[in-house]
Design a protein around this motif. Structure first.
Motif, PDB file in Angstrom:
ATOM      1  N   VAL A 116      71.986 -30.150 -18.307  1.00  0.00           N
ATOM      2  CA  VAL A 116      72.255 -30.404 -19.303  1.00  0.00           C
ATOM      3  C   VAL A 116      71.703 -31.516 -20.028  1.00  0.00           C
ATOM      4  N   LEU A 117      71.329 -32.567 -19.009  1.00  0.00           N
ATOM      5  CA  LEU A 117      71.188 -33.531 -19.590  1.00  0.00           C
ATOM      6  C   LEU A 117      69.582 -33.660 -19.851  1.00  0.00           C
ATOM      7  N   PRO A 118      68.759 -34.649 -20.118  1.00  0.00           N
ATOM      8  CA  PRO A 118      67.954 -35.294 -20.841  1.00  0.00           C
ATOM      9  C   PRO A 118      67.019 -35.977 -19.256  1.00  0.00           C
ATOM     10  N   CYS A 119      66.648 -35.808 -17.906  1.00  0.00           N
ATOM     11  CA  CYS A 119      66.502 -36.989 -17.572  1.00  0.00           C
ATOM     12  C   CYS A 119      66.227 -38.272 -17.298  1.00  0.00           C
ATOM     13  N   ALA A 120      64.774 -37.933 -18.458  1.00  0.00           N
ATOM     14  CA  ALA A 120      64.424 -39.830 -18.123  1.00  0.00           C
ATOM     15  C   ALA A 120      65.176 -40.165 -19.236  1.00  0.00           C
ATOM     16  N   ALA A 121      65.679 -40.168 -20.350  1.00  0.00           N
ATOM     17  CA  ALA A 121      65.929 -40.435 -21.401  1.00  0.00           C
ATOM     18  C   ALA A 121      67.530 -41.208 -20.782  1.00  0.00           C
ATOM     19  N   SER A 122      68.442 -39.715 -20.145  1.00  0.00           N
ATOM     20  CA  SER A 122      69.561 -40.125 -19.486  1.00  0.00           C
ATOM     21  C   SER A 122      69.089 -41.772 -18.406  1.00  0.00           C
ATOM     22  N   LEU A 123      68.305 -41.501 -17.435  1.00  0.00           N
ATOM     23  CA  LEU A 123      68.008 -42.992 -17.045  1.00  0.00           C
ATOM     24  C   LEU A 123      67.503 -43.907 -18.131  1.00  0.00           C
ATOM     25  N   ALA A 124      67.202 -43.912 -18.905  1.00  0.00           N
ATOM     26  CA  ALA A 124      66.930 -44.831 -19.672  1.00  0.00           C
ATOM     27  C   ALA A 124      68.534 -45.450 -20.750  1.00  0.00           C
ATOM     28  N   ALA A 125      68.638 -44.155 -21.130  1.00  0.00           N
ATOM     29  CA  ALA A 125      70.216 -44.597 -21.643  1.00  0.00           C
ATOM     30  C   ALA A 125      70.968 -45.507 -20.571  1.00  0.00           C
ATOM     31  N   ALA A 126      71.150 -45.507 -19.310  1.00  0.00           N
ATOM     32  CA  ALA A 126      71.954 -45.601 -17.830  1.00  0.00           C
ATOM     33  C   ALA A 126      71.557 -47.467 -17.918  1.00  0.00           C
ATOM     34  N   ALA A 127      69.829 -47.664 -17.985  1.00  0.00           N
ATOM     35  CA  ALA A 127      69.411 -48.980 -18.019  1.00  0.00           C
ATOM     36  C   ALA A 127      70.065 -49.659 -18.790  1.00  0.00           C
ATOM     37  N   ALA A 128      70.125 -49.380 -20.381  1.00  0.00           N
ATOM     38  CA  ALA A 128      69.675 -49.621 -20.856  1.00  0.00           C
ATOM     39  C   ALA A 128      71.465 -50.107 -21.334  1.00  0.00           C
ATOM     40  N   VAL A 129      71.867 -49.454 -21.146  1.00  0.00           N
ATOM     41  CA  VAL A 129      73.903 -49.684 -20.605  1.00  0.00           C
ATOM     42  C   VAL A 129      74.310 -51.035 -19.717  1.00  0.00           C
ATOM     43  N   LEU A 130      73.597 -50.613 -18.775  1.00  0.00           N
ATOM     44  CA  LEU A 130      73.236 -52.357 -17.553  1.00  0.00           C
ATOM     45  C   LEU A 130      72.766 -53.225 -17.905  1.00  0.00           C
ATOM     46  N   GLY A 131      71.248 -53.360 -18.406  1.00  0.00           N
ATOM     47  CA  GLY A 131      70.567 -54.059 -18.952  1.00  0.00           C
ATOM     48  C   GLY A 131      71.232 -54.881 -20.517  1.00  0.00           C
ATOM     49  N   LEU A 132      72.255 -54.549 -21.058  1.00  0.00           N
ATOM     50  CA  LEU A 132      72.765 -54.846 -22.531  1.00  0.00           C
ATOM     51  C   LEU A 132      74.260 -55.649 -21.786  1.00  0.00           C
ATOM     52  N   GLY A 133      74.904 -55.195 -21.199  1.00  0.00           N
ATOM     53  CA  GLY A 133      75.978 -55.764 -20.202  1.00  0.00           C
ATOM     54  C   GLY A 133      75.257 -56.698 -19.889  1.00  0.00           C
ATOM     55  N   ALA A 134      74.418 -57.161 -18.525  1.00  0.00           N
ATOM     56  CA  ALA A 134      73.883 -58.074 -17.729  1.00  0.00           C
ATOM     57  C   ALA A 134      73.378 -58.710 -18.910  1.00  0.00           C
ATOM     58  N   LEU A 135      72.954 -58.929 -20.249  1.00  0.00           N
ATOM     59  CA  LEU A 135      71.864 -60.002 -20.815  1.00  0.00           C
ATOM     60  C   LEU A 135      73.856 -60.471 -21.830  1.00  0.00           C
ATOM     61  N   MET A 136      74.765 -59.559 -22.108  1.00  0.00           N
ATOM     62  CA  MET A 136      75.888 -60.090 -22.306  1.00  0.00           C
ATOM     63  C   MET A 136      76.973 -61.454 -21.277  1.00  0.00           C
ATOM     64  N   VAL A 137      76.893 -61.350 -20.476  1.00  0.00           N
ATOM     65  CA  VAL A 137      77.288 -61.818 -19.128  1.00  0.00           C
ATOM     66  C   VAL A 137      76.128 -63.846 -18.823  1.00  0.00           C
ATOM     67  N   MET A 138      75.010 -63.329 -19.135  1.00  0.00           N
ATOM     68  CA  MET A 138      74.155 -64.364 -18.936  1.00  0.00           C
ATOM     69  C   MET A 138      74.914 -65.005 -20.446  1.00  0.00           C
ATOM     70  N   THR A 139      74.562 -64.785 -21.897  1.00  0.00           N
ATOM     71  CA  THR A 139      74.812 -65.558 -22.613  1.00  0.00           C
ATOM     72  C   THR A 139      75.939 -66.167 -22.477  1.00  0.00           C
ATOM     73  N   THR A 140      77.483 -65.375 -22.099  1.00  0.00           N
ATOM     74  CA  THR A 140      78.452 -65.416 -22.120  1.00  0.00           C
ATOM     75  C   THR A 140      78.584 -66.700 -20.997  1.00  0.00           C
ATOM     76  N   VAL A 141      77.800 -67.004 -20.362  1.00  0.00           N
ATOM     77  CA  VAL A 141      77.995 -68.537 -19.058  1.00  0.00           C
ATOM     78  C   VAL A 141      77.235 -69.448 -19.435  1.00  0.00           C
ATOM     79  N   LEU A 142      76.799 -69.201 -20.538  1.00  0.00           N
ATOM     80  CA  LEU A 142      75.407 -70.248 -21.148  1.00  0.00           C
ATOM     81  C   LEU A 142      76.291 -70.798 -21.773  1.00  0.00           C
ATOM     82  N   ALA A 143      77.115 -70.149 -22.905  1.00  0.00           N
ATOM     83  CA  ALA A 143      77.925 -70.381 -23.673  1.00  0.00           C
ATOM     84  C   ALA A 143      78.913 -71.937 -23.789  1.00  0.00           C
ATOM     85  N   SER A 144      78.409 -72.772 -24.656  1.00  0.00           N
ATOM     86  CA  SER A 144      80.103 -73.170 -25.398  1.00  0.00           C
ATOM     87  C   SER A 144      80.934 -73.618 -26.421  1.00  0.00           C
TER      88      SER A 144
END
Length: 317
Positions: A116-144
């Motif tokens: 049932v899953l759209p394969c390419a879109a599912s991979l893109a969604a997983a990458a988007a979740v992980l990428g957003l998480g990584a972005l939030m970790v980066m900005t959290t570490v850099l912020a004061s």
């Protein structure tokens, strides 16, 4: 500095885009989406609820206290799309196998996640979740903290000029922990709701002879598309704000003849890439939400196509 500047402008743009998507969602017909009328009705209710939730969170920005500095504003795209996913979950639960006389009939087809899953879109969604998480970790570490000790709201950078004097620059608002911690909680909620909705899509009873697999795939495409829209929009907001703040710090230090910290430059480049990727992910997700039938037809599992659908009948219990 309050959040009434660039972040609010970006978020208002996000809300306007969500309104356009909702308008299209309200105008489409069942034959356009390939969804059952009950499913489409649930999606419309979820779309309206999502826009209202996002609008309420953005409307709270001018209020005093924590809300007035946008602590929850970044959750608007995620909670808005979470409402749409919840609507899909409820819509799947309302679908029942049709009963004709004393017998119920349906296609005997595989309908697990692989089918049932759209394969390419599912991979893109997983990458988007992980990428957003990584972005939030980066900005959290850099912020004061800012000047009144609110954590995670300022990006600071220091460098030494030709005379050996250390120069420090701080620019706010920056998407540190003040914004990313509530957003991370909303992201976890969105992912959990998406998992529950996909489980409902695969676990519900067959919906009758002909097209049951495609119906499931359309619902799954809507769920994946909603995740992509939420993460993509927030990636645009956080990435765009982080990139502009990094550019401001680097430009200020450069104008004063001071060295620019490598971390500031690298974070700005990564944040800009995240914002660009967020635009692409958002557009892709909008296509999945507005035209799930298209995604279901183009990405039908080859494994499912190899198996001929066999009618299954049984006595209604």
């Amino acid at each position: 500095m309050s959040l009434a500047g660039p972040l609010l402008i970006i978020l208002l743009g996000v809300l306007a885009l969500a309104g356009v998507v909702l308008l299209v969602l309200l105008l489409v017909r069942p034959e356009t989406t390939g969804l059952d009328r009950a499913q489409l009705r649930a999606r419309r209710v979820g779309g309206i609820a999502g826009v209202l939730i996002a609008a309420a969170l953005l409307a709270a920005v001018p209020l005093p206290g924590r809300l007035g500095h946008g602590a929850l504003a970044g959750t608007a795209p995620l909670l808005g799309t979470a409402a749409l996913v919840l609507a899909v979950l409820i819509g799947e639960g309302r679908l029942a196998a049709p009963i004709v006389g004393a017998s119920r009939s349906a296609d005997l087809e595989p309908h697990g996640l692989r089918e049932v899953l759209p394969c390419a879109a599912s991979l893109a969604a997983a990458a988007a979740v992980l990428g957003l998480g990584a972005l939030m970790v980066m900005t959290t570490v850099l912020a004061s903290p800012d000047d009144v000790l609110r954590p995670g709201r300022v990006l600071t950078g220091s460098g030494t000029d030709a005379s050996g004097v250390t120069i420090e620059i701080g620019i706010a608002p920056y998407p540190g922990s003040w914004y990313t911690i509530p957003a991370a909680i909303a992201l976890v909620l969105l992912v959990l709701l998406a998992a529950l909705a996909l489980r409902a899509v695969t676990a519900r009873r067959p919906g009758g002879v002909g097209g049951d697999l495609l119906a499931r795939r359309r619902s799954a495409a809507t769920v994946i598309g909603a995740v992509m829209i939420g993460t993509g929009l927030l990636g645009v907001v956080l990435g765009g704000l982080a990139a502009t703040r990094a550019l401001g710090v680097a430009g200020g230090l450069g104008d004063m003849g001071a060295d620019v910290p490598t971390a500031v430059v690298v974070s700005g480049v990564l944040a800009l890439l995240a914002a660009i990727g967020g635009v692409a992910v958002t557009g892709w997700g909008a296509v999945l939400v507005l035209a799930p039938a298209l995604a279901a037809r183009r990405d039908t599992s080859r494994r499912a196509l190899r198996l001929r659908a066999a009618p299954m009948t049984g006595t209604a219990g």
